[in-house]
Enzyme design. Structure first.
Site, PDB file in Angstrom:
ATOM      1  N   GLY A  39     -15.887 -18.964  31.886  1.00 34.30           N
ATOM      2  CA  GLY A  39     -14.450 -18.709  31.782  1.00 34.30           C
ATOM      3  C   GLY A  39     -14.058 -17.313  32.240  1.00 34.30           C
ATOM      4  O   GLY A  39     -13.065 -16.757  31.785  1.00 34.30           O
ATOM      5  N   GLU A  48     -21.467 -25.466  42.036  1.00 36.63           N
ATOM      6  CA  GLU A  48     -20.369 -24.656  42.578  1.00 36.63           C
ATOM      7  C   GLU A  48     -20.890 -23.618  43.569  1.00 36.63           C
ATOM      8  O   GLU A  48     -21.919 -22.984  43.337  1.00 36.63           O
ATOM      9  CB  GLU A  48     -19.625 -23.940  41.441  1.00 36.63           C
ATOM     10  CG  GLU A  48     -18.940 -24.899  40.486  1.00 36.63           C
ATOM     11  CD  GLU A  48     -17.980 -24.204  39.517  1.00 36.63           C
ATOM     12  OE1 GLU A  48     -17.031 -24.860  39.076  1.00 36.63           O
ATOM     13  OE2 GLU A  48     -18.163 -23.011  39.212  1.00 36.63           O
ATOM     14  N   ASN A  80     -22.148 -26.755  36.683  1.00 33.85           N
ATOM     15  CA  ASN A  80     -21.455 -27.197  35.473  1.00 33.85           C
ATOM     16  C   ASN A  80     -22.121 -28.483  35.010  1.00 33.85           C
ATOM     17  O   ASN A  80     -22.086 -29.502  35.703  1.00 33.85           O
ATOM     18  CB  ASN A  80     -19.973 -27.428  35.745  1.00 33.85           C
ATOM     19  CG  ASN A  80     -19.247 -26.115  35.954  1.00 33.85           C
ATOM     20  OD1 ASN A  80     -18.484 -25.958  36.887  1.00 33.85           O
ATOM     21  ND2 ASN A  80     -19.497 -25.136  35.102  1.00 33.85           N
ATOM     22  N   ARG A 112     -21.751 -31.045  33.153  1.00 39.82           N
ATOM     23  CA  ARG A 112     -20.849 -31.972  32.435  1.00 39.82           C
ATOM     24  C   ARG A 112     -19.916 -32.615  33.461  1.00 39.82           C
ATOM     25  O   ARG A 112     -19.927 -32.224  34.618  1.00 39.82           O
ATOM     26  CB  ARG A 112     -19.982 -31.177  31.449  1.00 39.82           C
ATOM     27  CG  ARG A 112     -19.278 -30.029  32.157  1.00 39.82           C
ATOM     28  CD  ARG A 112     -18.279 -29.313  31.301  1.00 39.82           C
ATOM     29  NE  ARG A 112     -17.970 -27.993  31.819  1.00 39.82           N
ATOM     30  CZ  ARG A 112     -17.158 -27.700  32.805  1.00 39.82           C
ATOM     31  NH1 ARG A 112     -16.538 -28.668  33.434  1.00 39.82           N
ATOM     32  NH2 ARG A 112     -16.958 -26.462  33.193  1.00 39.82           N
ATOM     33  N   ARG A 117      -2.966 -29.787  38.222  1.00 40.85           N
ATOM     34  CA  ARG A 117      -3.068 -29.738  36.758  1.00 40.85           C
ATOM     35  C   ARG A 117      -1.695 -29.396  36.202  1.00 40.85           C
ATOM     36  O   ARG A 117      -1.126 -28.347  36.528  1.00 40.85           O
ATOM     37  CB  ARG A 117      -4.055 -28.659  36.330  1.00 40.85           C
ATOM     38  CG  ARG A 117      -5.457 -28.913  36.813  1.00 40.85           C
ATOM     39  CD  ARG A 117      -6.414 -27.925  36.202  1.00 40.85           C
ATOM     40  NE  ARG A 117      -7.729 -28.061  36.777  1.00 40.85           N
ATOM     41  CZ  ARG A 117      -8.849 -27.610  36.228  1.00 40.85           C
ATOM     42  NH1 ARG A 117      -8.789 -26.972  35.061  1.00 40.85           N
ATOM     43  NH2 ARG A 117     -10.011 -27.756  36.815  1.00 40.85           N
TER      44      ARG A 117
HETATM   45  P1  ADP Z   1     -17.295 -18.470  35.172  1.00 44.17           P
HETATM   46  O1  ADP Z   1     -18.433 -19.352  34.739  1.00 44.17           O
HETATM   47  O2  ADP Z   1     -17.040 -17.342  34.207  1.00 44.17           O
HETATM   48  O3  ADP Z   1     -16.075 -19.236  35.548  1.00 44.17           O
HETATM   49  P2  ADP Z   1     -18.197 -18.214  37.956  1.00 44.17           P
HETATM   50  O4  ADP Z   1     -19.540 -17.684  38.333  1.00 44.17           O
HETATM   51  O5  ADP Z   1     -17.999 -19.692  38.085  1.00 44.17           O
HETATM   52  O6  ADP Z   1     -17.828 -17.700  36.483  1.00 44.17           O
HETATM   53  O7  ADP Z   1     -17.096 -17.487  38.810  1.00 44.17           O
HETATM   54  C1  ADP Z   1     -15.723 -17.707  38.559  1.00 44.17           C
HETATM   55  C2  ADP Z   1     -14.917 -17.439  39.810  1.00 44.17           C
HETATM   56  O8  ADP Z   1     -15.114 -16.069  40.215  1.00 44.17           O
HETATM   57  C3  ADP Z   1     -15.311 -18.277  41.020  1.00 44.17           C
HETATM   58  O9  ADP Z   1     -14.597 -19.491  41.076  1.00 44.17           O
HETATM   59  C4  ADP Z   1     -14.896 -17.381  42.159  1.00 44.17           C
HETATM   60  O10 ADP Z   1     -13.510 -17.537  42.398  1.00 44.17           O
HETATM   61  C5  ADP Z   1     -15.132 -15.979  41.622  1.00 44.17           C
HETATM   62  N1  ADP Z   1     -16.440 -15.437  42.045  1.00 44.17           N
HETATM   63  C6  ADP Z   1     -17.658 -15.687  41.496  1.00 44.17           C
HETATM   64  N2  ADP Z   1     -18.630 -15.003  42.140  1.00 44.17           N
HETATM   65  C7  ADP Z   1     -18.021 -14.280  43.111  1.00 44.17           C
HETATM   66  C8  ADP Z   1     -18.478 -13.356  44.115  1.00 44.17           C
HETATM   67  N3  ADP Z   1     -19.763 -13.015  44.241  1.00 44.17           N
HETATM   68  N4  ADP Z   1     -17.564 -12.813  44.940  1.00 44.17           N
HETATM   69  C9  ADP Z   1     -16.238 -13.142  44.830  1.00 44.17           C
HETATM   70  N5  ADP Z   1     -15.752 -13.987  43.905  1.00 44.17           N
HETATM   71  C10 ADP Z   1     -16.620 -14.556  43.050  1.00 44.17           C
END
Ligand code: ADP
Length: 448
Positions: free
Chosen positions: A164, A275, A290, A292, A338
């Protein structure tokens, strides 16, 4: 096949699972908090048990009460939906130790993938590209400075237990790195009880592309194509679509194959999402799995014609995947908006309350997955999503036209929703061109 399934969730996803069960001839047991006594999932399930007061911590997150309901209801399996306990390996373990099947991966696979640094190591070992970054967790400031120098600024500090968007910090130069590191560690310790962090290069204008994968208990793994979820506000997804509007066919194939390798490498079973972030040159990098079903799964159901919830249930009960990779087509274009009970004119402030009038859109190519009705009160205790508007048309252009007309048809009186905001996004030239990166909304439509 199961006779009876308990749904450890609420809202639209609880209804979605009840619908799949009913079509499969499986009875359903709902659980609900005192705030949800009038909810549609309670009305539509065959049986329902109140498991506590409104606060999630006192109800939907209470493992012992959910297990008691499962035992009284004599269910064979539990479907956790998304959110709440869906990625809680301990809950998964408890279900199995009570001889109730958990509809999802094994606790071991869930645990491994729930730790982002471990997931990153699995990706590397599986030959799946990751964002350039640290080799494991960061020990101290000196190591962070050395790695950041190597990969180049800006860098993103990520909590290994994160989710999140919590425990994430950007550092643009060496002078601010130590402070950002401390902030990320503190936030992660407070939220997850684990202050472990690692570094990644921070991509400036990434797209968020994820791949739906389903693996059975007999070694078959298939992908169900990709979804583009780049339309986000503060890292929260707003619109998802499939297929990706810009990735060329050979890149789409490569990313889907990488996702399958990741799932195999992790020994993962059931439905999961891999992802990635994608850079301007089409290079893709793994970010997380993810473990789930996801909110946006209907987009994939529309282009493939496969009911993913039924597939999850069949696989958990030991049946093989219902089709082979070449029997999973990608037909037309699908999109999901959404619909949240939030005021887009007031910084998306949550707007719970009573829905005094309601009309759901319909017509060719329109699906509305929602639990709300006229007279329903949206409680203030849970997330603000009140429905998902999904369209499926032969082309992306037609999908946008259908979505715009469906958004106009949707009537929700008594509370504000994000429908008007979606209309703004869908008519924006950047969206129409399929050119959104994950910062597009924050950069061009924030404060709207
Ligand atoms: P969480 O599990 O907290 O949602 P994520 O690793 O899925 O964290 O990252 C959330 C969002 O952050 C991603 O959808 C993307 O938009 C952005 N993000 C993640 N890693 C990077 C990165 N290395 N550079 C730029 N944006 C990133």
């Amino acid at each position: 096949m199961y006779n009876r399934i308990l749904i450890a969730n609420r809202g639209e996803i609880a209804l979605r699972i009840i619908r799949a069960c009913r079509e499969m001839g499986i009875e359903t047991v709902a659980v609900y908090s005192q705030a949800d006594a009038e909810s549609m999932h309670v009305k539509l399930a065959d049986q329902a048990f109140c498991i506590g007061p409104a606060r999630s911590a006192d109800s939907y997150l209470k493992i012992d009460r959910i297990i008691s309901a499962a035992e009284v209801g004599a269910v064979d399996a539990i479907h956790p939906g998304y959110g709440f306990l869906s990625e809680n390996a301990h809950f998964n373990e408890v279900c199995r130790s009570c001889e109730i099947d958990f509809i999802g991966p094994t606790p071991e696979a869930m645990e491994k993938l729930g730790d982002k640094n471990t997931a990153r190591s699995i990706a590397i070992a599986s030959d799946v590209p990751v964002v350039p970054g640290s080799d494991g967790l960061i020990e101290d400031d000196a190591e962070a400075l050395r790695v950041a120098e190597e990969i180049g600024y800006p860098v993103l500090i990520k909590a290994t237990a994160g989710g999140g968007g919590k425990g994430m910090r950007v550092a643009t130069e060496p002078a601010v790195l130590a402070a950002a590191l401390a902030q990320a560690r503190n936030e992660a310790t407070a939220a997850f009880g684990n202050g472990g962090v690692y570094l990644e290069k921070y991509l400036q204008r990434p797209r968020h592309i994820e791949v739906q994968v389903v693996a059975d208990l007999h070694g078959s793994v298939c992908h169900f194509h990709e979804r583009d979820c780049s339309v986000q506000r503060r890292h929260q997804k707003l619109i998802e679509e499939a297929p990706s509007p810009t990735l060329p066919p050979e890149r789409r194939k490569a990313i889907c194959e990488a996702a399958v390798k990741m799932i195999r490498g992790a020994g993962y079973t059931n439905a999961g999402t891999v992802e990635f972030i994608v850079d301007e040159e089409g290079g893709f990098y793994f970010i997380e799995v993810n473990a789930r079903i996801q909110v946006e799964h209907p987009v994939t159901e529309m282009i493939t014609g496969v009911d993913l919830i039924k597939e999850q249930i069949r696989i958990a009960s030991g049946q093989p995947l219902s089709r082979t990779q070449d029997q999973i087509p990608c037909v037309g274009a699908a999109m999901e908006c959404r619909i949240n009970a939030e005021n887009p004119d007031r910084n998306f402030q949550p707007n719970p309350g009573k829905i005094t009038g309601f009309f759901a859109p319909g017509g060719l190519g329109v699906r509305f997955d929602s639990h709300v009705y006229t007279g329903y009160t949206v409680p203030a205790y849970y997330d603000s999503m009140i429905g998902k508007l999904i369209v499926h048309r032969p082309t992306r252009g037609e999908a946008i036209e259908t979505m715009l007309r469906a958004l106009r048809e949707l009537q929700v009186e008594g509370i504000c929703t994000t429908a008007s905001f979606h209309q703004r996004v869908l008519t924006h030239p950047t969206f129409i061109a399929g050119d959104c990166d994950t910062k597009f909304v924050d950069r061009e439509l924030s404060g709207v």
